[in-house]
Each structure stands twice: as C-alpha cells, then as structure tokens.
Design an enzyme around this catalytic site. Structure first.
Site, short mmCIF file in Angstrom:
data_model
loop_
_atom_site.label_atom_id
_atom_site.label_comp_id
_atom_site.label_asym_id
_atom_site.label_seq_id
_atom_site.Cartn_x
_atom_site.Cartn_y
_atom_site.Cartn_z
N SER A 160 0.82 -1.20 0.00
CA SER A 160 0.00 0.00 0.00
C SER A 160 0.86 1.27 0.00
CB SER A 160 -0.96 -0.06 1.19
OG SER A 160 -2.08 0.71 0.92
N HIS A 202 -7.63 -5.75 0.07
CA HIS A 202 -6.40 -5.00 0.29
C HIS A 202 -5.69 -5.56 1.53
CE1 HIS A 202 -4.07 -1.31 -0.16
NE2 HIS A 202 -4.19 -1.05 1.12
C1 GTR Z 1 -5.40 4.52 1.73
C2 GTR Z 1 -4.79 5.32 0.62
C3 GTR Z 1 -4.07 4.40 -0.32
C4 GTR Z 1 -3.20 3.42 0.40
C5 GTR Z 1 -3.79 2.92 1.71
C6 GTR Z 1 -2.81 2.24 2.65
O1 GTR Z 1 -6.15 5.28 2.61
O2 GTR Z 1 -5.82 5.99 -0.05
O3 GTR Z 1 -3.34 5.16 -1.26
O4 GTR Z 1 -1.95 3.95 0.60
O5 GTR Z 1 -4.35 3.93 2.43
O6 GTR Z 1 -1.65 2.60 2.75
O7 GTR Z 1 -3.27 1.32 3.34
#
Ligand code: GTR
Length: 409
Positions: free
Chosen positions: A249, A390
């Site tokens: 991420s 995710h």
């Molecule tokens: C979210 C962000 C993403 C990603 C994510 C993370 O809120 O929008 O770009 O980086 O966090 O790091 O888990």
C-alpha cells in the site's frame, strides 16, 4: 458544520471502466523532446535520467542534502529465534544532520541453515513487535497510527499489540525457503501525519525552516530514504546476500521509489500500492491524484499537487516509475477486491514498463490482457491479482518466494 470544502469538491470515485478517460500514455522509449530510444545505452544515458528527475522533483520530491553522520549499532542478537530455526538481529540506525539525530530499529530474522541468505526488506505499519510473537522485540516507542481494533487511541503502541500483524509477514515460510526478513516500523523514520516538524525531514531544516521546499521530499521519499540507509547496513552484514525491497500500500509506493533511487536493491515488490505507486494515474480509476493529495498532503512533493484533476498534463505516468527499476526483477501485485488501488491500472503499468526490460533482453509482461484471478504471471517482471481484499497474505508471500528463487539471483 466543519467539513472541509475540499471534501465537497471531490467527485465520486470512478469504478466504471467505460468512464476511464481516453489518454495517450507517455512512451518510456521516447524522450521528452521527442527522440526515440533504441537500446539500453540510450535508455541509461538519456531517458532514464530525465524520467528519474521528473519523479524526483515533481512527484516524490528531492532529498535536500546529504547526512552529516550515519551510524548503526547491533544492540541485540540471538541464534534461538523461531524455535532455533532463526538468527535474530536488532540494529539501531542513527541519522544525523545539523546536530539533530533520528534513530530507527531494524529487526532481522535470518534462516540459520543459510550462512548468507537473501532477505526481504519492508516497512511495517504498527511496530516491529507487531510482525511476530517474539517477546524479545520491544514495543515501539514511536508514533503509530490510531487503530480501534488494536486498542490504539493515543498513537502509542502497547503490549497488547504484540503480534497483531503477524498474518501479513509469512516469516516461517521465508525461513523455511532460505530467506530472511528485515523490517522497520515506518513511524520511527517519519510519522505518517501532515506535520513536517518531526521524523526525517526536520533534520535538514535551515534556521527558521518548518517544512520542505515545494520540490523537496514528502513522506514517501523520506520512507524510501530510510530503506536506503537500512541497505547501507544490510550490504555490510556478512550473513546477508541479496536484498529485495517490499512494501504494501503506501509502503509499496515507498518501496517502488526506493527501488528506483537505489540500484543496490536486487528486486522490488509492490503489494497493492495503487495510486502514486504502481497504478497509472491517467486512468483516474478509484483513488486519484487529487484525492490522494487531499487526504495525505504530506506524502508527495508540493509540486505534485498541480496534477490533481490535471493528469492530462503529466508528462510521465507510473509505468515509467516501474521502468526505473529495470533491468532488476520487479513484482507488481493486486487484490481483486481492492478496486481503490485500480488493479487493472497496476497491471497495465507493469505491462507498459516491460518494453524497457526488453532492451536488456529481460522478459516482462507480454500481453495487455490481465491474467485471471490467482493465476500469477512470473517473469523478470511479474504480476498477480489475488482473490480477496487490500492486504498481504500467505498467498502473496508464496508467490514472491517462488519468483525470487527463479528471478532474483
Ligand atoms: C489509503 C490510501 C491508499 C493506500 C492505503 C494504505 O487510505 O488511499 O493510497 O496507501 O491507504 O496505505 O493502506
């Protein structure tokens, strides 16, 4: 109501492929002034540098200067971690500039059966103590993000958070396959908040300065710098061979920029890195440049803000960031339910970076058709889209290990 007008100004995120704007993708093999690049010498001498410089000044931001001092201290070591399977080392890395110092900790597990092992190096989100149940790893004293499910409400980690993120780090799988892990809590390098008074940035300030200049580093570049300094230690540890930089991420964005800026990383893995990471910005699918700069104003250089809702004018896109890693092995991974990160944009980025790998005779992603879910495509450039959300799972690590054994040598 104290809602920021910026929030109202954001249009709904687009998840409809038919609404993805039609756009020309900048060609990695045509210079900004229009000259074609025919071979790796021309790529290295002409094109790579101008792309690098653009990302450095207009996207992630420049590191303002060199450090005055750098040191590391191996403060703990044992050969009985993981039931005797692993050697553990804990190293404090100190960076000094203008008489100011920050110190962060590298936690390392190495397979004992392998006197010189390759390692995965990656940041963790909540502290080194969260990746393992190992009681010898101290609870981080640094800033951590608040997290209700972990009971963190005041940006301080507690004993109760030991091991809470171990499912994201398949440490025993790594060890059993001859790999080690080196990890750092990202909050020890630069706390993830829109506040430039702490972490790495403030070391470099001139008198009276309170934030970096417009084309200087945001947090992603600071995290990448922290990885690079960890590499200074790792390359001198005689128990360690290749270092593959990994990140999930926002920390996947940092891993990619670290891989682009520091050629000592033997391989680079982007796990669900999304916008500002592997995903193509010009697709404006899921998270966009405007949204990310609005939610996380400290991640990128100030100069990147002008590309929000203005992606047309970007002379680069993220496939060219990936191309900066060439010819070193690169793995881009998505998750099917992680549409916010735009899996297709991550895939296409790996596909379009592959023509730079071809200059070196390295095989990348040959077809613009995405592979099916849970059907990894592994060459020097590799890609998979895993089922699920995710996250970082054992499945992801199994693919990374298989790929590393074949392609990172
Ligand atoms: C979210 C962000 C993403 C990603 C994510 C993370 O809120 O929008 O770009 O980086 O966090 O790091 O888990």
């Amino acid at each position: 109501l104290l809602l920021s007008p910026m929030i109202f100004a954001q249009p709904e995120a687009n998840y409809d492929e038919s609404k993805v704007p039609k756009f020309p993708l900048p060609d990695p093999l045509t210079t900004f002034s229009g000259n074609p690049i025919a071979n790796k010498t021309q790529w290295e001498e002409n094109r790579r540098f101008e792309i690098f410089q653009f990302f450095e000044r207009q996207v992630y931001g420049k590191v303002p200067d060199r450090l005055d001092e750098y040191s590391f201290k191996l403060w703990e070591e044992s050969d009985d971690a993981y039931g005797g399977k692993a050697r553990r080392k804990q190293v404090a890395i100190s960076l000094t500039k203008n008489k100011r110092t920050i110190t962060y900790n590298l936690l390392i597990y190495l397979p004992k059966g392998n006197p010189k092992a390759p390692v995965f190096l990656g940041y963790n989100f909540y502290g080194n103590h969260t990746v393992t149940d190992d009681p010898k790893v101290p609870i981080t004293k640094a800033w951590v993000s608040n997290n209700e499910s972990f009971g963190i409400t005041d940006h301080k980690a507690t004993e109760a958070t030991r091991g809470v993120r171990k499912h994201r780090w398949a440490i025993e799988k790594m060890l059993d396959n001859g790999y080690g892990l080196a990890t750092i809590h990202y909050g020890e390098v630069d706390p993830d908040k829109n506040d430039f008074s702490d972490g790495l940035h403030q070391l470099f300030y001139k008198d009276g300065q309170v934030k970096p200049k417009t084309n200087e580093w945001g947090s992603i570049a600071a995290w990448a710098f922290g990885l690079s300094k960890a590499m200074d230690y790792l390359e001198n540890d005689t128990n360690i061979s290749d270092v593959i930089v990994f990140g999930h991420s926002r920390l996947g964005k940092a891993a990619l920029w670290a891989g682009a800026t520091d050629k000592r990383f033997a391989g680079v893995i982007s796990n669900n890195s999304g916008c500002g990471g592997a995903a193509l910005s010009k697709r404006k699918f899921g998270e966009t440049v405007a949204r990310i700069n609005n939610s996380f104003p400290h991640w990128f250089a100030g100069s990147f803000k002008k590309y929000g809702n203005n992606e047309r004018t970007l002379p680069v896109d993220q496939h060219q960031l990936l191309a900066l890693v060439a010819p070193r092995p690169l793995y881009v991974a998505s998750a099917a339910e992680d549409r916010w990160a735009d899996p297709k944009g991550e895939f296409l980025s790996a596909y379009h970076a592959s023509k730079v790998y071809a200059l070196y005779g390295k095989q990348g992603i040959d077809s613009p058709e995405m592979p099916a879910i849970d059907q990894p495509l592994q060459n020097t450039v590799a890609y998979h889209i895993r089922s699920g959300k995710h996250d970082v799972t054992d499945y992801d690590w199994e693919q990374y290990i298989t790929w590393a054994k074949t392609f990172v040598k």
